[in-house]
Design an enzyme around this catalytic site. Structure first.
Site, PDB file in Angstrom:
ATOM      1  N   ARG A  78     -44.109  38.006  26.911  1.00  0.00           N
ATOM      2  CA  ARG A  78     -43.989  39.030  25.874  1.00  0.00           C
ATOM      3  C   ARG A  78     -45.127  38.839  24.877  1.00  0.00           C
ATOM      4  NH1 ARG A  78     -40.627  38.737  20.617  1.00  0.00           N
ATOM      5  NH2 ARG A  78     -40.885  40.840  19.843  1.00  0.00           N
ATOM      6  N   HIS A 122     -45.807  43.969  15.862  1.00  0.00           N
ATOM      7  CA  HIS A 122     -45.391  42.643  15.419  1.00  0.00           C
ATOM      8  C   HIS A 122     -46.128  42.357  14.111  1.00  0.00           C
ATOM      9  CE1 HIS A 122     -43.466  38.731  17.034  1.00  0.00           C
ATOM     10  NE2 HIS A 122     -43.815  38.486  15.786  1.00  0.00           N
ATOM     11  N   GLU A 167     -38.484  42.610  14.880  1.00  0.00           N
ATOM     12  CA  GLU A 167     -37.820  42.170  13.646  1.00  0.00           C
ATOM     13  C   GLU A 167     -38.141  43.052  12.442  1.00  0.00           C
ATOM     14  OE1 GLU A 167     -38.418  37.992  12.974  1.00  0.00           O
ATOM     15  OE2 GLU A 167     -37.543  37.438  14.894  1.00  0.00           O
ATOM     16  N   ASN A 296     -33.626  38.153  18.805  1.00  0.00           N
ATOM     17  CA  ASN A 296     -34.384  36.968  18.404  1.00  0.00           C
ATOM     18  C   ASN A 296     -33.437  36.087  17.601  1.00  0.00           C
ATOM     19  OD1 ASN A 296     -36.474  38.461  19.434  1.00  0.00           O
ATOM     20  ND2 ASN A 296     -37.657  38.562  17.543  1.00  0.00           N
ATOM     21  N   TYR A 298     -32.785  32.118  15.808  1.00  0.00           N
ATOM     22  CA  TYR A 298     -33.221  30.758  15.476  1.00  0.00           C
ATOM     23  C   TYR A 298     -32.104  29.917  14.865  1.00  0.00           C
ATOM     24  CZ  TYR A 298     -37.876  32.339  16.620  1.00  0.00           C
ATOM     25  OH  TYR A 298     -38.948  32.818  17.307  1.00  0.00           O
ATOM     26  N   GLU A 373     -36.857  36.091  21.547  1.00  0.00           N
ATOM     27  CA  GLU A 373     -37.424  34.912  20.876  1.00  0.00           C
ATOM     28  C   GLU A 373     -36.338  33.891  20.640  1.00  0.00           C
ATOM     29  OE1 GLU A 373     -39.610  35.416  17.193  1.00  0.00           O
ATOM     30  OE2 GLU A 373     -40.616  37.194  17.994  1.00  0.00           O
TER      31      GLU A 373
HETATM   32  C1  FCB Z   1     -39.972  35.181  14.134  1.00  0.00           C
HETATM   33  C2  FCB Z   1     -41.261  35.939  14.378  1.00  0.00           C
HETATM   34  C3  FCB Z   1     -42.287  35.164  15.146  1.00  0.00           C
HETATM   35  C4  FCB Z   1     -42.327  33.716  14.712  1.00  0.00           C
HETATM   36  C5  FCB Z   1     -40.954  33.114  14.747  1.00  0.00           C
HETATM   37  C6  FCB Z   1     -40.898  31.659  14.390  1.00  0.00           C
HETATM   38  O1  FCB Z   1     -39.343  35.683  13.020  1.00  0.00           O
HETATM   39  O2  FCB Z   1     -40.994  37.135  15.071  1.00  0.00           O
HETATM   40  O3  FCB Z   1     -43.529  35.798  14.997  1.00  0.00           O
HETATM   41  O4  FCB Z   1     -42.883  33.627  13.453  1.00  0.00           O
HETATM   42  O5  FCB Z   1     -40.106  33.833  13.879  1.00  0.00           O
END
Ligand code: FCB
Length: 474
Positions: A78, A122, A167, A296, A298, A373
């Site tokens: 991607r 992006h 995002e 995405n 985290y 992501e």
């Molecule tokens: C996300 C972004 C990506 C990168 C990661 C850690 O929010 O989409 O570009 O910065 O975090």
């Protein structure tokens, strides 16, 4: 010995990157500045004064980078297209030299059996469009649809997977609310206008793409939907959760997936804006049928009502600012989720990924889901022998891939996973200090060295199964 976790045979194993974070070559072949070029040059905005001028020089090294992916065994990639590279200034005709770069990149990927997924936006808005008002201006959405058609026409014959926006929460609320991202404005009303125009840009560009591409192609959006949790079930905490869920999630998936903003969003934000920028027909334009949804993930978000917060708590993990990214939510407090953290300070919690996937299985029935992501930053350093060992990243990936597998067992239609990121790169306001790559980049020489996690993940991709975290990728 625990059994390896086996994934469906067609599951895509990819890595993700974005244009400004890796390409460099910011003045080549007709590219004009984006808001990130400008932001990086504004003193105090980016750690160490770092810029994407060279980044990891992917613009010149893409062949080697594709060969590396193939060598690892990845089956998908991607990447994003730089708007100011293919349509400098955000208006008018396309620059063929810019498009040619992406044509070559896609051909190279296909020649190596790697499936490309293109993200159209992006975060690198052409600076001229920001000068004309940026995302708070409606016109930017129409500009974006035109740009989408240019890229769709150029690559639609060979790229099947399309993502309109990456995002949009970050674009709207970090770009125009807290100001920690480009263009660095701190105006909550502008942030909400930006959110609406990003939604409109998503809908208009989806229609534009469908008009120029073969029907077999898939159109999606990548959302960084938050998994919002509370410190207690007290009414004020649940109310804080509802409000942040609206501002993080419902504000985007509401119009995109259901054709409506959450009812309570208007009342929650009434002191900031009257939403009169939402015009007749906008919600219909935004609510386009999609083929897939990109998630995405985290770390989860932990909130409470302000009265339940320790003084000064605002650990929302999105960089330092005196301005909140959350409009009209000053009475919501953000807390650090307990547990181990990555180098970003983000708590490691794979249960959040499972929760997120299951939520969107319900919110978006019938849409294929992709994890577009997921990954972790660690302070990786080469050993004296030049090898880079990152067992923490392997453990992170193991935990999150196990959560994805569990979601599939629980009935979710997850079709692929893109590790953030292929290689170390420009991590926005943190500059080059935070390393998210599976591949280590020596910024002095730009040499690439696969970390042990890259080998481990490559084995996952080649076998379609997640081995135990202890195998170490050697
Ligand atoms: C996300 C972004 C990506 C990168 C990661 C850690 O929010 O989409 O570009 O910065 O975090």
């Amino acid at each position: 010995m625990p059994e390896p976790l086996t994934f469906p045979p067609a599951f895509l194993w990819g890595a993700a990157t974005s244009a400004y974070q890796i390409e460099g070559a910011v003045r080549e072949d007709g590219r004009t500045p984006s808001i990130w070029d400008t932001f990086c040059r504004t003193p105090g905005k980016v750690n160490g004064g770092d810029t994407g001028d060279i980044a990891v020089d992917h613009y010149h090294r893409y062949r080697d980078d594709v060969a590396l992916m193939a060598d690892l065994g990845l089956t998908a990639y991607r990447f994003s297209v730089s708007w100011p590279r293919v349509q400098p200034t955000g208006r008018g005709p396309a620059v063929q030299r810019g498009l040619d770069f992406y044509r070559r990149l896609v051909d190279e990927l296909l020649a190596h059996g790697i499936k490309p997924a293109v993200t159209l936006y992006h975060w690198d808005l052409p600076q001229e469009l920001e000068d004309a008002g940026g995302w708070p201006e409606r016109e930017t959405a129409y500009r974006f649809a035109e740009y989408a058609a240019i890229v769709g026409e150029a690559l639609g014959d060979r790229v099947e997977q399309w993502i309109t926006l990456n995002e949009p929460w970050c674009s709207a609320f970090l770009g125009y609310g807290s100001g920690v991202h480009a263009p660095g404005r701190t105006d909550p009303a502008a942030a909400l206008r930006a959110a609406h125009h990003l939604n409109l840009a998503h809908g208009l560009s989806t229609t534009a793409l469908r008009g120029v591409m073969p029907a077999r192609n898939s159109v999606a959006v990548s959302l960084n939907s938050s998994v919002v949790r509370t410190v207690s079930d007290a009414p004020e905490d649940l109310d804080a959760k509802r409000r942040i869920d609206n501002l993080a999630n419902g504000i985007f998936h509401g119009p995109m997936l259901h054709g409506a903003y959450p009812e309570t969003l208007f009342a929650d934000t009434a002191r900031v804006t009257d939403w009169s920028f939402v015009q007749q027909g906008d919600l219909g334009a935004i609510h386009q049928p999609l083929d897939a949804l990109g998630l995405n993930y985290y770390t989860p978000t932990l909130v409470s009502g302000a009265e339940n917060a320790p003084a000064g708590a605002r650990a929302d993990g999105h960089g330092e600012s005196n301005h909140s990214p959350w409009p009209a939510a000053d009475d919501v407090a953000f807390h650090q989720t307990p547990g181990d953290r990555t180098e970003m300070g983000w708590t490691i919690d794979p249960t959040g990924l499972h929760e997120l996937i299951m939520r969107y299985s319900r919110e978006a029935p019938g849409l294929a889901l992709y994890i577009t992501e997921n990954g972790a930053a660690y302070d990786d350093k080469p050993d004296p022998d030049g090898r880079v060992h990152d067992p923490e990243r392997i453990a992170y990936l193991h935990g999150h891939l196990s959560a994805v597998r569990q979601s599939i067992t629980d009935g979710a239609d997850v079709r692929g996973y893109y590790l953030w990121s292929l290689m170390d790169n420009f991590e926005w306001a943190y500059g080059y200090e935070k390393r998210f790559g599976a591949v280590y980049v020596d910024y002095a020489t730009l040499a690439r060295t696969p970390k042990s996690s890259a080998r481990w993940y490559g084995e996952v991709a080649r076998t379609g199964a997640v081995p135990s975290a202890e195998t170490g990728g050697e």
